[in-house]
Design an enzyme around this catalytic site. Structure first.
Site, mmCIF file in Angstrom:
data_model
loop_
_atom_site.group_PDB
_atom_site.id
_atom_site.type_symbol
_atom_site.label_atom_id
_atom_site.label_comp_id
_atom_site.label_asym_id
_atom_site.label_seq_id
_atom_site.Cartn_x
_atom_site.Cartn_y
_atom_site.Cartn_z
ATOM 1 N N HIS A 264 24.431 -9.465 -27.214
ATOM 2 C CA HIS A 264 25.547 -9.867 -26.351
ATOM 3 C C HIS A 264 26.846 -9.458 -27.016
ATOM 4 O O HIS A 264 26.961 -9.518 -28.244
ATOM 5 C CB HIS A 264 25.539 -11.389 -26.139
ATOM 6 C CG HIS A 264 26.344 -11.807 -24.957
ATOM 7 N ND1 HIS A 264 27.697 -12.011 -25.027
ATOM 8 C CD2 HIS A 264 25.977 -12.018 -23.679
ATOM 9 C CE1 HIS A 264 28.138 -12.343 -23.831
ATOM 10 N NE2 HIS A 264 27.121 -12.352 -22.982
ATOM 11 N N ASP B 44 19.383 -13.632 -19.905
ATOM 12 C CA ASP B 44 18.435 -12.910 -19.049
ATOM 13 C C ASP B 44 17.016 -12.877 -19.604
ATOM 14 O O ASP B 44 16.101 -12.430 -18.921
ATOM 15 C CB ASP B 44 18.915 -11.462 -18.852
ATOM 16 C CG ASP B 44 20.208 -11.403 -18.062
ATOM 17 O OD1 ASP B 44 20.299 -12.122 -17.062
ATOM 18 O OD2 ASP B 44 21.113 -10.664 -18.461
HETATM 19 N N1 CMC Z 1 18.128 -3.606 -28.344
HETATM 20 C C1 CMC Z 1 18.267 -2.782 -29.406
HETATM 21 N N2 CMC Z 1 19.441 -2.552 -30.030
HETATM 22 C C2 CMC Z 1 20.529 -3.170 -29.559
HETATM 23 C C3 CMC Z 1 20.470 -4.051 -28.460
HETATM 24 C C4 CMC Z 1 19.212 -4.264 -27.841
HETATM 25 N N3 CMC Z 1 19.098 -5.080 -26.793
HETATM 26 N N4 CMC Z 1 21.698 -4.529 -28.185
HETATM 27 C C5 CMC Z 1 22.514 -3.981 -29.092
HETATM 28 N N5 CMC Z 1 21.810 -3.164 -29.938
HETATM 29 C C6 CMC Z 1 22.327 -2.433 -31.112
HETATM 30 C C7 CMC Z 1 23.112 -1.206 -30.690
HETATM 31 O O1 CMC Z 1 22.293 -0.063 -30.603
HETATM 32 C C8 CMC Z 1 24.122 -1.118 -31.814
HETATM 33 O O2 CMC Z 1 23.475 -0.610 -32.949
HETATM 34 P P1 CMC Z 1 24.287 0.304 -34.019
HETATM 35 O O3 CMC Z 1 25.357 -0.578 -34.572
HETATM 36 O O4 CMC Z 1 23.273 0.726 -35.011
HETATM 37 O O5 CMC Z 1 24.848 1.459 -33.224
HETATM 38 C C9 CMC Z 1 24.458 -2.589 -32.112
HETATM 39 O O6 CMC Z 1 23.268 -3.309 -31.744
HETATM 40 C C10 CMC Z 1 25.649 -3.122 -31.321
HETATM 41 O O7 CMC Z 1 25.402 -2.896 -29.945
HETATM 42 P P2 CMC Z 1 26.478 -2.480 -28.880
HETATM 43 O O8 CMC Z 1 25.827 -1.710 -27.778
HETATM 44 O O9 CMC Z 1 27.650 -1.847 -29.562
HETATM 45 O O10 CMC Z 1 26.907 -3.901 -28.384
HETATM 46 P P3 CMC Z 1 27.745 -4.222 -27.090
HETATM 47 O O11 CMC Z 1 28.480 -5.450 -27.380
HETATM 48 O O12 CMC Z 1 28.528 -3.027 -26.650
HETATM 49 O O13 CMC Z 1 26.619 -4.463 -25.973
HETATM 50 C C11 CMC Z 1 24.954 -5.506 -24.679
HETATM 51 C C12 CMC Z 1 26.182 -5.721 -25.583
HETATM 52 C C13 CMC Z 1 24.598 -6.842 -24.053
HETATM 53 C C14 CMC Z 1 25.318 -4.522 -23.557
HETATM 54 C C15 CMC Z 1 23.784 -4.966 -25.532
HETATM 55 O O14 CMC Z 1 23.424 -5.913 -26.520
HETATM 56 C C16 CMC Z 1 22.572 -4.597 -24.684
HETATM 57 O O15 CMC Z 1 22.495 -3.479 -24.178
HETATM 58 N N6 CMC Z 1 21.596 -5.552 -24.494
HETATM 59 C C17 CMC Z 1 20.464 -5.302 -23.629
HETATM 60 C C18 CMC Z 1 20.886 -5.503 -22.168
HETATM 61 C C19 CMC Z 1 21.090 -6.980 -21.843
HETATM 62 O O16 CMC Z 1 20.245 -7.818 -22.165
HETATM 63 N N7 CMC Z 1 22.205 -7.282 -21.141
HETATM 64 C C20 CMC Z 1 22.496 -8.644 -20.691
HETATM 65 C C21 CMC Z 1 23.694 -9.237 -21.366
HETATM 66 S S1 CMC Z 1 23.837 -11.013 -21.133
HETATM 67 C C22 CMC Z 1 24.097 -11.247 -19.447
HETATM 68 C C23 CMC Z 1 25.367 -10.639 -18.943
HETATM 69 O O17 CMC Z 1 26.442 -11.092 -19.323
HETATM 70 O O18 CMC Z 1 25.283 -9.728 -18.127
#
Ligand code: CMC
Length: 432
Positions: free
Chosen positions: A310, A367
């Site tokens: 998140h 989720d």
């Molecule tokens: N699985 C594997 N790696 C992950 C995941 C995941 N679910 N989420 C983040 N990472 C890694 C990402 O690859 C990055 O790694 P590195 O630093 O080595 O490049 C690091 O963790 C930080 O991730 P980010 O993408 O920069 O984080 P963000 O804040 O931009 O994204 C997120 C947040 C929720 C989009 C992301 O965690 C994600 O894609 N999660 C899976 C989709 C999901 O469950 N979304 C629902 C969110 S909660 C409900 C809502 O509000 O919609």
């Protein structure tokens, strides 16, 4: 000893010094107010994904992502989940306070009075292919609704806003259920005025003209809890979108329709559908989850552990804790044994001891378990994100109201241009 935060931040640039005011929130969170930065220095800030940008001041929802705290209008989510209902929480979020008996009765009456759609809207559903995703139908039909209720676009004032809010909240549920019925080639089931909000949704989804759906109190309660837990979540992608659209003074329905589109993506609301697809895929492949976790850690695989991570929570999402318990309770009460729940629990345990997830502070989010509850209730996969959208409606409405009530300028971010430098038009005959 706690350090006192200064009231200004100083910026040194090219030997000159500028002073920027610090804004303090209710819970002592601090922000540097940079609204005069460009005028003073000629510079703007650049913040990929707005991760460090406060786009507004808001009095609706408080999150402390480090500690896993979520409060609607100051009240902890745990207290609301244990004691309240979605409709009561919708009133809290939109109007700013818990309703009295009389206010709750009035609000519920408004929801009942506004539950029907204009009959002509039924024909719009016919135009979608049966394969249409219900999120596409939902956003289109919310927008279409503004054409059928043009007075919505011109009404103002506090009491009429309540009517507008109730209309949207009530009609969205009807649109969602009708979209599902149409997609299955089933006749539309009209709402029943004697049923409460969530029970009525299940009735419109699952009753047949010849037989009413048997409402199971535990299923109604679990779905109501899902709506309640999704009711607001401060400046996420869809809510920020609603505020962005609202800032142009677009109407409430147009702003909410834009919110639905933003929510649809798999990194946002679409994750609840993606989680179930992931669990099903793991189940069908016979993997115990380890292969999927390895793929989720490999940046080249294009996979992520859906329902994990998140932007704001760097701790267990408090909603996920509540949902996980509700999921266990519901399945036990309905005597359902779901192999996907076992896979989910196994994945969670494996991820929480894996250094990749630990170092990045990736925990289950809202989720991760909600889809298993919806599946137990019989809600089809393609409707999961629609359920999220219905739940998020109070938050979007309250944020819309906040934009309209405060003298907000139109939202208009800037950019750092990285395209071609000045070049001149070349007639087509001279182009290579
Ligand atoms: N699985 C594997 N790696 C992950 C995941 C995941 N679910 N989420 C983040 N990472 C890694 C990402 O690859 C990055 O790694 P590195 O630093 O080595 O490049 C690091 O963790 C930080 O991730 P980010 O993408 O920069 O984080 P963000 O804040 O931009 O994204 C997120 C947040 C929720 C989009 C992301 O965690 C994600 O894609 N999660 C899976 C989709 C999901 O469950 N979304 C629902 C969110 S909660 C409900 C809502 O509000 O919609």
């Amino acid at each position: 000893m706690e350090l006192r935060m200064s009231t200004t931040a100083e910026l040194m640039l090219n030997g000159r010094k500028w002073s920027l005011p610090i804004v303090e929130g209710t819970e002592k969170e601090h922000a540097i107010n940079i609204s005069s930065l460009r005028d003073q220095t000629g510079l703007i800030t650049l913040d990929d994904g707005y991760a460090n940008t406060g786009s507004c001041q808001s009095a609706i929802t408080f999150i402390d992502g480090e500690q896993g705290i979520l409060r609607y209008r100051g009240i902890p989510i745990e207290e609301l989940a244990a004691n309240s209902s979605f409709v009561e929480v919708a009133h809290l979020i939109i109007m700013g306070h818990l309703p009295t008996h009389e206010e709750l009765r009035q609000f519920s009456d408004l929801l009942t009075e506004n539950e029907l759609l204009n009959e002509a809207m039924k024909y719009h559903f016919e135009g979608f292919p049966t394969t249409a995703h219900p999120m596409a139908i939902l956003s289109s039909m919310i927008n279409a609704a503004s054409c059928f209720y043009p007075e919505l676009l011109h009404e103002g004032g506090r009491s009429t806003f309540m009517v507008q809010a109730a209309r949207l909240l009530s009609k969205v549920r009807t649109i969602a259920a009708f979209a599902y019925r149409k997609s299955r080639g089933l006749p539309i089931i009209y709402p029943k005025p004697d049923l409460k909000y969530t029970a009525n949704f299940l009735h419109m989804m699952f009753s047949q003209p010849y037989q009413d759906y048997e409402l199971k109190p535990e299923a109604v309660k679990a779905l109501d809890l899902i709506f309640l837990l999704h009711a607001d979540h401060e400046q996420n992608c869809s809510t920020a979108t609603v505020r962005m659209v609202a800032s142009s003074r677009a109407n409430l329905f147009a702003s909410a329709a834009a919110g639905v589109c933003a929510l649809w993506g798999p990194l946002h609301g679409g994750a609840n559908q993606a989680v179930l697809e992931m669990l099903q895929q793991i189940h069908d492949s016979g993997d115990d989850g380890s292969k999927f976790i390895a793929a989720a850690k490999d940046k080249n695989s294009g996979k992520r552990l859906m329902g994990f991570g998140h932007r704001v929570y760097k701790n267990y999402d408090p909603r996920a804790k509540i949902i996980k318990k509700a999921c266990d309770d519901l399945l036990a009460r309905l005597h359902i044994s779901d192999p996907l729940l076992d896979i989910a629990k196994h994945l969670e345990a494996a991820a929480l001891r894996d250094p990749y997830f630990v170092e990045r502070k990736l925990y289950p989010n809202v989720d991760f378990y909600s889809g298993i509850i919806m599946r137990a209730i019989g809600i089809p996969l393609e409707m999961f994100t629609v359920v999220f959208a219905i739940g998020r409606m109070p938050g979007w409405i309250a944020n819309y109201k906040e934009v309209m009530e405060a003298p907000t300028r139109i939202y208009r971010p800037r950019q750092v241009y990285t395209g071609a430098a000045l070049r001149h038009y070349v007639p087509i005959k001279d182009r290579r």
